[in-house]
Motif scaffolding. Structure first.
Motif, PDB file in Angstrom:
ATOM      1  N   ASN A   1       0.833  -1.200   0.000  1.00 55.79           N
ATOM      2  CA  ASN A   1       0.000   0.000   0.000  1.00 55.79           C
ATOM      3  C   ASN A   1       0.871   1.255   0.000  1.00 55.79           C
ATOM      4  N   ALA A   2       1.898   1.296   0.837  1.00 56.61           N
ATOM      5  CA  ALA A   2       2.781   2.461   0.887  1.00 56.61           C
ATOM      6  C   ALA A   2       3.469   2.683  -0.457  1.00 56.61           C
ATOM      7  N   LEU A   3       3.952   1.601  -1.059  1.00 54.81           N
ATOM      8  CA  LEU A   3       4.637   1.728  -2.349  1.00 54.81           C
ATOM      9  C   LEU A   3       3.685   2.148  -3.465  1.00 54.81           C
ATOM     10  N   ASP A   4       2.396   1.859  -3.313  1.00 56.05           N
ATOM     11  CA  ASP A   4       1.416   2.282  -4.320  1.00 56.05           C
ATOM     12  C   ASP A   4       1.287   3.801  -4.382  1.00 56.05           C
ATOM     13  N   PHE A   5       1.643   4.502  -3.319  1.00 53.94           N
ATOM     14  CA  PHE A   5       1.555   5.960  -3.306  1.00 53.94           C
ATOM     15  C   PHE A   5       2.691   6.627  -4.071  1.00 53.94           C
ATOM     16  N   ILE A   6       3.751   5.881  -4.363  1.00 51.61           N
ATOM     17  CA  ILE A   6       4.890   6.479  -5.056  1.00 51.61           C
ATOM     18  C   ILE A   6       5.019   5.893  -6.448  1.00 51.61           C
ATOM     19  N   GLY A   7       5.895   6.490  -7.229  1.00 50.15           N
ATOM     20  CA  GLY A   7       6.111   6.021  -8.589  1.00 50.15           C
ATOM     21  C   GLY A   7       7.570   6.159  -8.971  1.00 50.15           C
ATOM     22  N   ALA A   8       7.824   6.079 -10.263  1.00 46.96           N
ATOM     23  CA  ALA A   8       9.189   6.189 -10.757  1.00 46.96           C
ATOM     24  C   ALA A   8       9.786   7.554 -10.421  1.00 46.96           C
ATOM     25  N   ARG A   9       8.955   8.569 -10.300  1.00 46.97           N
ATOM     26  CA  ARG A   9       9.453   9.912  -9.949  1.00 46.97           C
ATOM     27  C   ARG A   9      10.269   9.859  -8.658  1.00 46.97           C
ATOM     28  N   GLU A  10       9.821   9.089  -7.693  1.00 44.92           N
ATOM     29  CA  GLU A  10      10.503   9.006  -6.406  1.00 44.92           C
ATOM     30  C   GLU A  10      11.687   8.032  -6.416  1.00 44.92           C
ATOM     31  N   LEU A  11      11.632   6.983  -7.216  1.00 49.00           N
ATOM     32  CA  LEU A  11      12.657   5.939  -7.148  1.00 49.00           C
ATOM     33  C   LEU A  11      13.635   5.898  -8.317  1.00 49.00           C
ATOM     34  N   GLU A  12      13.313   6.522  -9.403  1.00 48.84           N
ATOM     35  CA  GLU A  12      14.118   6.364 -10.618  1.00 48.84           C
ATOM     36  C   GLU A  12      15.599   6.648 -10.411  1.00 48.84           C
ATOM     37  N   GLY A  13      16.421   5.667 -10.815  1.00 44.76           N
ATOM     38  CA  GLY A  13      17.869   5.806 -10.764  1.00 44.76           C
ATOM     39  C   GLY A  13      18.483   5.658  -9.390  1.00 44.76           C
ATOM     40  N   LYS A  14      17.700   5.327  -8.396  1.00 44.77           N
ATOM     41  CA  LYS A  14      18.211   5.228  -7.031  1.00 44.77           C
ATOM     42  C   LYS A  14      18.434   3.772  -6.631  1.00 44.77           C
ATOM     43  N   PHE A  15      19.441   3.554  -5.778  1.00 44.74           N
ATOM     44  CA  PHE A  15      19.754   2.215  -5.305  1.00 44.74           C
ATOM     45  C   PHE A  15      18.850   1.829  -4.133  1.00 44.74           C
TER      46      PHE A  15
ATOM     47  N   CYS B   1      10.682  -2.672  -7.480  1.00 42.82           N
ATOM     48  CA  CYS B   1      11.711  -1.636  -7.562  1.00 42.82           C
ATOM     49  C   CYS B   1      12.195  -1.430  -8.994  1.00 42.82           C
ATOM     50  N   ARG B   2      12.420  -2.510  -9.714  1.00 43.21           N
ATOM     51  CA  ARG B   2      12.863  -2.379 -11.107  1.00 43.21           C
ATOM     52  C   ARG B   2      11.779  -1.730 -11.963  1.00 43.21           C
ATOM     53  N   THR B   3      10.527  -2.056 -11.701  1.00 42.50           N
ATOM     54  CA  THR B   3       9.427  -1.454 -12.443  1.00 42.50           C
ATOM     55  C   THR B   3       9.378   0.057 -12.206  1.00 42.50           C
ATOM     56  N   LEU B   4       9.773   0.490 -11.006  1.00 42.52           N
ATOM     57  CA  LEU B   4       9.813   1.912 -10.679  1.00 42.52           C
ATOM     58  C   LEU B   4      11.170   2.532 -11.025  1.00 42.52           C
ATOM     59  N   HIS B   5      11.961   1.821 -11.835  1.00 41.38           N
ATOM     60  CA  HIS B   5      13.231   2.307 -12.380  1.00 41.38           C
ATOM     61  C   HIS B   5      14.315   2.501 -11.326  1.00 41.38           C
ATOM     62  N   ALA B   6      14.213   1.765 -10.223  1.00 42.15           N
ATOM     63  CA  ALA B   6      15.252   1.797  -9.194  1.00 42.15           C
ATOM     64  C   ALA B   6      16.264   0.685  -9.468  1.00 42.15           C
ATOM     65  N   TRP B   7      17.361   0.705  -8.720  1.00 43.07           N
ATOM     66  CA  TRP B   7      18.433  -0.280  -8.878  1.00 43.07           C
ATOM     67  C   TRP B   7      18.572  -1.105  -7.600  1.00 43.07           C
ATOM     68  N   PRO B   8      17.840  -2.228  -7.495  1.00 41.27           N
ATOM     69  CA  PRO B   8      18.025  -3.091  -6.316  1.00 41.27           C
ATOM     70  C   PRO B   8      19.433  -3.692  -6.311  1.00 41.27           C
ATOM     71  N   LEU B   9      20.060  -3.703  -5.144  1.00 38.02           N
ATOM     72  CA  LEU B   9      21.373  -4.332  -5.037  1.00 38.02           C
ATOM     73  C   LEU B   9      21.222  -5.832  -5.233  1.00 38.02           C
ATOM     74  N   PRO B  10      22.238  -6.485  -5.789  1.00 40.17           N
ATOM     75  CA  PRO B  10      22.113  -7.921  -6.058  1.00 40.17           C
ATOM     76  C   PRO B  10      21.992  -8.802  -4.822  1.00 40.17           C
ATOM     77  N   SER B  11      22.589  -8.377  -3.713  1.00 45.27           N
ATOM     78  CA  SER B  11      22.474  -9.160  -2.487  1.00 45.27           C
ATOM     79  C   SER B  11      21.164  -8.807  -1.797  1.00 45.27           C
TER      80      SER B  11
END
Length: 183
Positions: free
Chosen positions: A90-104, A128-138
């Motif tokens: 629910n919390a993540l539904d309030f945000i979009g790529a604007r907030e996460l794009e390009g961030k780890f 996270c990938r759908t919102l254009h963020a960069w999840p760490l591999p671990s």
């Protein structure tokens, strides 16, 4: 460096919050400032796709602003029915790529079962990938989390404790490398 840490549990005795805290403390030890977001205290309403977002309570606008201003994130969730918690989704539904794009993003999961939170972490990775963020591999997972922690909040399994601490350090290192590379 500003990191927002979100624990996706509403449980007052949350093991997810404890796991996120280990990652957050390691990031702070590397020089980051970490804002801890407690979804219980934030009390977000159910996301309902309002056309006029200004009608949402102040907690929604604060959460979105914190996420927008962050340089990186620590996101943790318990595994509920093979997926992320409803509160976190629910919390993540309030945000979009604007907030996460390009961030780890450092992801961590907890589970009451012996297999850990693999499905939850895979789902968070996709979100996270759908919102254009960069999840760490671990993406460490704490299995049987109800019995995994000592009273001081550290993990009984020293190797797993080290993995969570390393995740916090890796997050800070990734952001620093990205900033240095863009100069």
């Amino acid at each position: 460096m500003n990191i927002v840490a979100v624990s996706g549990s509403m449980n007052p005795e949350s093991t997810t919050r404890k796991a996120v805290e280990i990652v957050a403390k390691a990031a702070e030890a590397e020089g980051a400032e970490v804002r801890r977001v407690d979804l219980r205290e934030l009390n977000l309403p159910v996301y309902d796709c309002r056309e006029d977002e200004s009608t949402y309570p102040e907690s929604v606008h604060l959460f979105k602003q914190w996420m927008l201003e962050a340089d990186a994130f620590i996101i943790g969730s318990p595994e509920y029915h093979g997926s992320v918690s409803g509160a976190l989704k629910n919390a993540l539904d309030f945000i979009g790529a604007r907030e996460l794009e390009g961030k780890f993003v450092a992801l961590v999961g907890t589970s009451g079962g012996a297999l850990g939170a693999t499905n939850t972490l895979n789902t968070l990775n996709i979100i996270c990938r759908t919102l254009h963020a960069w999840p760490l591999p671990s993406m460490p997972s704490v299995p049987q989390s109800y019995q995994a922690f000592r009273p001081d909040g550290t993990l009984k399994d020293e190797k797993l404790q080290h993995r969570l601490e390393q995740l916090g350090r890796q997050l800070v290192k990734a952001v620093r490398m990205a900033v240095k590379g863009s100069e």
